[in-house]
Design an enzyme around this catalytic site. Sequence first.
Site, PDB file in Angstrom:
ATOM      1  N   LYS A 151       0.867  -1.182   0.000  1.00  0.00           N
ATOM      2  CA  LYS A 151       0.000   0.000   0.000  1.00  0.00           C
ATOM      3  C   LYS A 151       0.902   1.230   0.000  1.00  0.00           C
ATOM      4  O   LYS A 151       1.961   1.234   0.640  1.00  0.00           O
ATOM      5  CB  LYS A 151      -0.879  -0.037   1.256  1.00  0.00           C
ATOM      6  CG  LYS A 151      -1.938   1.048   1.335  1.00  0.00           C
ATOM      7  CD  LYS A 151      -2.783   0.873   2.612  1.00  0.00           C
ATOM      8  CE  LYS A 151      -3.866   1.916   2.747  1.00  0.00           C
ATOM      9  NZ  LYS A 151      -4.700   1.691   3.948  1.00  0.00           N
ATOM     10  N   SER A 178      -9.581   1.984   3.162  1.00  0.00           N
ATOM     11  CA  SER A 178      -8.694   2.736   2.304  1.00  0.00           C
ATOM     12  C   SER A 178      -7.711   1.868   1.501  1.00  0.00           C
ATOM     13  O   SER A 178      -7.147   2.343   0.526  1.00  0.00           O
ATOM     14  CB  SER A 178      -7.889   3.730   3.133  1.00  0.00           C
ATOM     15  OG  SER A 178      -7.043   3.051   4.039  1.00  0.00           O
ATOM     16  N   SER A 219      -9.752  -0.449   7.276  1.00  0.00           N
ATOM     17  CA  SER A 219      -9.179  -0.211   5.945  1.00  0.00           C
ATOM     18  C   SER A 219      -8.539  -1.416   5.271  1.00  0.00           C
ATOM     19  O   SER A 219      -8.189  -1.345   4.098  1.00  0.00           O
ATOM     20  CB  SER A 219      -8.152   0.924   6.017  1.00  0.00           C
ATOM     21  OG  SER A 219      -8.816   2.162   6.006  1.00  0.00           O
TER      22      SER A 219
END
Lengths: 477, 487, 101
Positions: free
Chosen positions: B78, B153, B177
């Site tokens: 990420k 997210s 997330s």
Amino acid sequence: MGNFLTTIGLEIHVEMKTNSKLLSPSPVNFGDSPNANTNVIDWGYPGVLPRVNKGAIEFGMKAALALNAEITRDIRWDRKNYIYPDNPKSYQTTQQATPLGQHGYVEFEMEDGTTKRVGIRELHVEEDAGKNTHGGDGYSYVDLNRQGTPLLEIVTEPDIESPEVASAFLEKLRQIIQFTGISDVKMQEGSLRVDANISLRPAGSDEFGTRVEMKNLNSFSYLRTALAYEQKRQSQEIIAGNQIQQQTRRYDEPTKSTILMRTKEQADDYRYFPEPDLPPMHIDQTWVDEVAATLPESADSRLKRYVGEFELGAKEAGVLVQTLEMANFYDATVAAGADAKKAANYLIGDVNSYLNDTQKDLQDTLLTPENLAGMINLIEDGTISSKQAKKVFEAITEGKEPKAYVEENGLVQESRVEVLQPVIASIVDANEQSVADFKAGKDRAVGFLVGQIMKQTHGNANPNVVNQILLDELNSR
Amino acid sequence: MDNFLNLDIKTVHESLVNGQTTVVELTQKALEFIHSRDEELNAFISIDDEGALKRAEELDAAGIQEDNLLYGIPMAHKDNIVTKGLKTTSASHILENFVPVYNATVVEKLNEAGVVVIGKTNLDEFAMGGSTETSFFGQTKNAWDATKVPGGSSGGSAASVASGEVLFALGSDTGGSIRQPAAYNGIVGLKPTYGRVSRWGLMAFSSSLDQIGPLTRTVRDNALVLNAIAGYDDHDATSSQKEVPDFTAKLGQDIKGLRVAVPKEYFSEGVNEEVAEAVRAGITKLEELGAIVDEVSIPHTKYGIAAYYILASSEASSNLQRYDGVRYGLSERSGDTLEDMYVNTKTEGFGPEVKRRIMLGTFALSAGFYDAYFKKAAQVRTKLIQDFENIFKDHDVIVGPTAPTVAFGLGEEDDDPKTMYMNDMLTIPVNLVGLPGLSINAGFNSENMPIGMQIIGNKFDEQTVYQVAYAFERATKLYEKIPGGDK
Amino acid sequence: MAETLSKQEAKHVAELAKIRFTDAELDVIVGQLGNILTLVDTLNEVDTTDVVPTYSVTENVNMFRDDVADNWNQKTDLLNNAPQQQDDMIKVPAILDGGDN
């Protein structure tokens, strides 16, 4: 100040001389090239996390103990939020809610002999900011070497009634902290920084007046001058019927006055909250005891010892405990076998003059306690005269070993009667007038003859022996 | 092999060991597939073709390590996990061109294990959001339906794994997330216990809630990756010194007699009926496998969101202040003064959602409001912790839906931030309490969109969470259904 | 507890955060934050008398580093990432006020 009572409180920042920074392992070292001692933590890089330096906490504990403060057992860290170029994370890591120490005090003597006591409200460990240089070219330049250096913030109670007491307190505080060994506490180098707040109230009133805070008090004289100026300014304002505004002022040395920096309306909102990246600390008694055991002897205790055990005068002892280096040097010199009184005399006299002349700190010289003790013992046992000692002292400031120096340079004192007797006899023979003067009771004659003898012996003759032989010689004529 | 759909780490590892493929070939194919698939999906912010291939060659040259399952496996981080020399943006304009000078601990650990980092995945700006719509680098699409959001997210990480672009990805989870995008994309996502994985190198959103965790296609893969990234780290004072067990050790053990708590609050109004139905069916499956299921209550569930919003935003408002244009990142210097630089940098650099949260957090911490907001929220957090402690006195895991709905349509998210935040209601308490929580696919709705089931464990008991998830996965084999195919 | 945030307060908060909003943006923010704060007000339903606040769930205590200096030698990398640098220092528009601390 006329009909007003003055109330002063001080906020003191002490830079601690740990090896590494409070929250990063970068070295704490002054004078290196800009940003040489910085890493991603010091720069507040995205993703970095802090890790507390145990040494900084122990230094803080030493200060707390030396200031008679209670050590807080459960401590958490807080963030103080403000944006500034020298503050890379945009928050300072500090101990706002749970300061390391609380409820301490400092006792000290004023010049007139009265004793004062100032309360220490709290002291806590936090990190120092970097350094901004203002370029004058429309830019400022940031060096983060200092960023993260452990600071000790000490906050007094508003117990101080005059600029003179403030100054005397600060001297005492500086001495106490210096003797813990955690800091150089030098105002001129910024390792001791002072902010003050001051308010006035009419005599007889219990209610404190409005506080004015003052920054940039970078020397003892600035502190006294600024506080005195502020006393005067505030009393004039009150007499003129004006309200004192709560504000922050800055001392301006050229005009010897204080200048408004900001008013309360512009006050910052630091949005303190607990630092989630640092687990809490717990300080148990065992740890306190361990740290207490490593605390060097205080100046007060040494002073007592010097007066009590070594039978020094209070004034002499006071000179010796002005700095930790001097006191340590003195103790080491005595430990190396020097007579305590003679060692004190040398340190207060010749060594101090030498330091003044060369503008050096004791630890930056080549003098050692062993060499000073060695020299003192050479005088004691009559090997050298005090006149010869001047030369030997010069030699030991250059790091030379006194005994070896004396031998190499033939500086041995002449005490043998069989050598001195003929010399003295011939000088007496050659100065009939002096003999006559002596007989007539004029003591000056002796001084003149001794001078002649010393000249003849190149200053190597033992003055005591010379005196004895000379008097015998004169009396026998 | 064209992509990693229908593959897992062990299978790929075996083909490397027996010489059927090489790390370079694997990497090339992955990159090829990503370049075509990502045109629509937009799961990646940066694709490191050159670095990945160079790395693959080195790994091939060094020789495949037979007992090291992650060796040569292509994966993605990420883009809020810092990678030395590889741009890391947190999907923000303010870090658009930021190149870190150090590696996150998880990156170091996976590099040591021999993975190939293919690139950096998209996210909501600074991990604030549940749709990956707030990214400065454009919207990521759902792997199952490009008209739907991937969740967030960690939307890029979830979509990249679900679409077969990489075998696994790391994400971060502050309020759901990892788990919510895993649910929206039908894969396995775990948020480990707070302190299980080092946060060193994770761009902080909310330091007391953030954790890094793996997103994978299967439970075993997930446990394998956690094995590689878990453990105490000198750099992170909040990382746990507890011993790290082998997270695959309980896989395959039956779940007979395991006590499963089902909180009634997790099936309250606002949870979509199809979602509730699928998860209830999942719980029934666990019962069939021998688990003992109890309905319980977690009374403070509904306060979790409010507490979370105050605590996470407050911490974020402090954590994000450092993006000031002084030392790195965007620096907008068209103005005259220092203050202009600060204001212009932040105003242009941060997107609306980030600004909103900074505003909320700054307000909650400001003079006069701290006790009413920040302290109150921290006290409610304590109440929630007590709720969970009570449940775990006599239960092994808690099971419920991961999110109240399946992935919603792009741009369809309710404008009212309050509704948006409701989407996090089921995941947030896990972060506030610091527990491990895993999302696994529990089936599909009438539109063929995956539904996530959440399995929450006691502190540091990821093993049992994996045990239950694995038993469920073996019994349902839902992972065999892949996006774009009807197997 | 304030139920909403006034525009004046929002302006002050924006100043603290150093973010500029247009008047229209500020109206939107005030509305959105107002909604959130209404939600946050539900926290008052919870009796938290004598409840110790939880600021972190870490179980760690006394996580120290020994006082040993270690220079990571990152100066050059760090300076190269700075928007402006000169003479090994970070260059910023002139600091005009007296500063803090």
